[in-house]
Write an enzyme that holds these catalytic residues in place. Structure first.
Site, mmCIF file in Angstrom:
data_model
loop_
_atom_site.group_PDB
_atom_site.id
_atom_site.type_symbol
_atom_site.label_atom_id
_atom_site.label_comp_id
_atom_site.label_asym_id
_atom_site.label_seq_id
_atom_site.Cartn_x
_atom_site.Cartn_y
_atom_site.Cartn_z
ATOM 1 N N LEU A 42 0.826 -1.205 0.000
ATOM 2 C CA LEU A 42 0.000 0.000 0.000
ATOM 3 C C LEU A 42 0.863 1.259 0.000
ATOM 4 O O LEU A 42 1.782 1.388 0.816
ATOM 5 C CB LEU A 42 -0.903 -0.014 1.238
ATOM 6 C CG LEU A 42 -1.995 1.054 1.338
ATOM 7 C CD1 LEU A 42 -3.035 0.846 0.240
ATOM 8 C CD2 LEU A 42 -2.662 0.995 2.715
ATOM 9 N N SER A 108 3.554 -6.663 2.344
ATOM 10 C CA SER A 108 2.378 -6.005 2.907
ATOM 11 C C SER A 108 1.136 -6.339 2.074
ATOM 12 O O SER A 108 0.849 -7.501 1.830
ATOM 13 C CB SER A 108 2.634 -4.498 3.012
ATOM 14 O OG SER A 108 1.696 -3.874 3.854
ATOM 15 N N GLN A 109 0.396 -5.333 1.616
ATOM 16 C CA GLN A 109 -0.789 -5.590 0.810
ATOM 17 C C GLN A 109 -0.458 -6.441 -0.414
ATOM 18 O O GLN A 109 -1.278 -7.228 -0.888
ATOM 19 C CB GLN A 109 -1.409 -4.260 0.368
ATOM 20 C CG GLN A 109 -2.650 -4.398 -0.486
ATOM 21 C CD GLN A 109 -3.260 -3.059 -0.833
ATOM 22 O OE1 GLN A 109 -4.046 -2.499 -0.059
ATOM 23 N NE2 GLN A 109 -2.910 -2.508 -1.982
ATOM 24 N N ASP A 225 6.090 -4.652 14.355
ATOM 25 C CA ASP A 225 5.719 -4.171 13.023
ATOM 26 C C ASP A 225 5.027 -2.806 13.085
ATOM 27 O O ASP A 225 5.358 -1.892 12.346
ATOM 28 C CB ASP A 225 4.807 -5.200 12.349
ATOM 29 C CG ASP A 225 4.391 -4.804 10.964
ATOM 30 O OD1 ASP A 225 5.082 -5.187 10.005
ATOM 31 O OD2 ASP A 225 3.371 -4.095 10.822
ATOM 32 N N HIS A 280 7.339 -1.812 10.259
ATOM 33 C CA HIS A 280 6.705 -2.269 9.027
ATOM 34 C C HIS A 280 7.438 -1.795 7.774
ATOM 35 O O HIS A 280 7.647 -2.575 6.832
ATOM 36 C CB HIS A 280 5.250 -1.789 8.982
ATOM 37 C CG HIS A 280 4.487 -2.366 7.828
ATOM 38 N ND1 HIS A 280 4.148 -3.702 7.740
ATOM 39 C CD2 HIS A 280 4.023 -1.784 6.691
ATOM 40 C CE1 HIS A 280 3.494 -3.920 6.616
ATOM 41 N NE2 HIS A 280 3.404 -2.781 5.955
#
Length: 299
Positions: A42, A108-109, A225, A280
């Site tokens: 993202l 991630s996404q 994270d 993250h």
């Protein structure tokens, strides 16, 4: 004789200096490292993966690394099925041209996008699917990302938007999983509930078969994270309705083997790598993460 001895020694010394370079080239030629495909998350773009590409090229010289340049920055909010089709079209030629297969590193996404690709693409040749801090079991948390995208919402009321046809046009809503409104999630989620097999659909058997063509599933995440919530979602753990984390092996999707997790584990092809002290945005730039969690799977 003395001068000859000196020359011979110098030649030997030069050979020793050149051996690491020659050896690395020889290994690359003999092993033939598989191409690596990287899918961003993202609000990301390929520029965020310079360090990861460097790590790969240092440890596996000659590897063809492709960071797919699609749906960058705000475009990453587009619905995930839209992104799956776009990424799939861009990645397919790479798969087709790699006789020995490829590896996926999906951040991630992007980890959810890669699952969509792997589930809907028959006869793919992806070997390692490395999911790098991805909300694989869903997302439920008041993070900076949430405040930025939905400033008028908090985690407790975002379901009012996400579990509507309008909300499902926003990527984060495709994997928003409110543990206090499970029925709404199952009935309205157009992406994650289908991928997980939590809502029955006609493609579930085919998708499971496609997904299980991977050789290794590597799930990477950690307690510091700060974005993936709960962080165990990166390893298919998630909250119950009391917001107590239930680990992967006690989740229905695992116990019922809805899309293949239990099968992968029984095959010995499911690996978890947990690491503390990694925020993250640093997973793809951390040398230690690469060395301990990624490197050995890229062969």
């Amino acid at each position: 004789m003395k001068s000859t001895s000196v020359v011979s020694t110098r030649r030997c010394g030069a050979a020793r200096l050149l051996w690491p370079v020659f050896g690395a080239c020889l290994v690359a030629a003999v092993i033939g490292y598989k191409p690596v495909v990287i899918v961003h998350g993202l609000f990301d773009s390929p520029g965020a993966f310079v360090n990861l590409m460097r790590f790969i090229n240092q440890s596996h010289p000659g590897t063809n690394v492709s960071v797919i340049d699609l749906y960058d920055h705000s475009a990453s909010l587009q619905p995930l099925w839209t992104q799956v089709e776009g990424f799939k079209a861009a990645i397919y030629p790479i798969l087709k041209n790699a006789e020995e297969g490829v590896h996926f590193i999906c951040y991630s996404q992007g980890g959810l996008i890669c699952r969509g690709i792997l589930s809907t693409l028959p006869n793919h040749n992806v070997h390692s699917f490395i999911s790098l801090s991805s909300p694989q079991a869903g997302q439920y948390g008041d993070t900076d990302y949430l405040k930025y995208i939905f400033p008028q919402f908090v985690k407790s009321n975002l379901f009012h938007l996400c579990y509507t046809s309008v909300g499902q046009r926003i990527s984060i809503c495709n994997y928003w999983k409110d543990p206090h409104h499970s029925d709404l999630y199952v009935n309205t989620s157009d992406y994650l509930a289908l991928l997980n097999g939590e809502r029955a659909h006609s493609n579930s058997t085919a998708w499971k078969k496609n997904f299980l063509q991977i050789k290794k599933l590597v799930l990477i995440g950690g307690p510091d994270d700060g974005v993936i919530t709960p962080w165990q979602s990166s390893q298919f753990g998630f909250y119950d309705d009391n917001e107590t984390v239930v680990e992967m092996k006690n989740q229905d999707v695992y116990l019922s083997d809805m899309f293949g997790l239990k099968t992968l584990n029984a095959r010995g092809d499911l690996y978890l790598c947990s690491m503390a002290d990694v925020e993250h945005v640093m997973w793809h730039s951390n040398q230690t993460v690469y060395d301990y969690c990624i490197d050995k799977w890229l062969i």
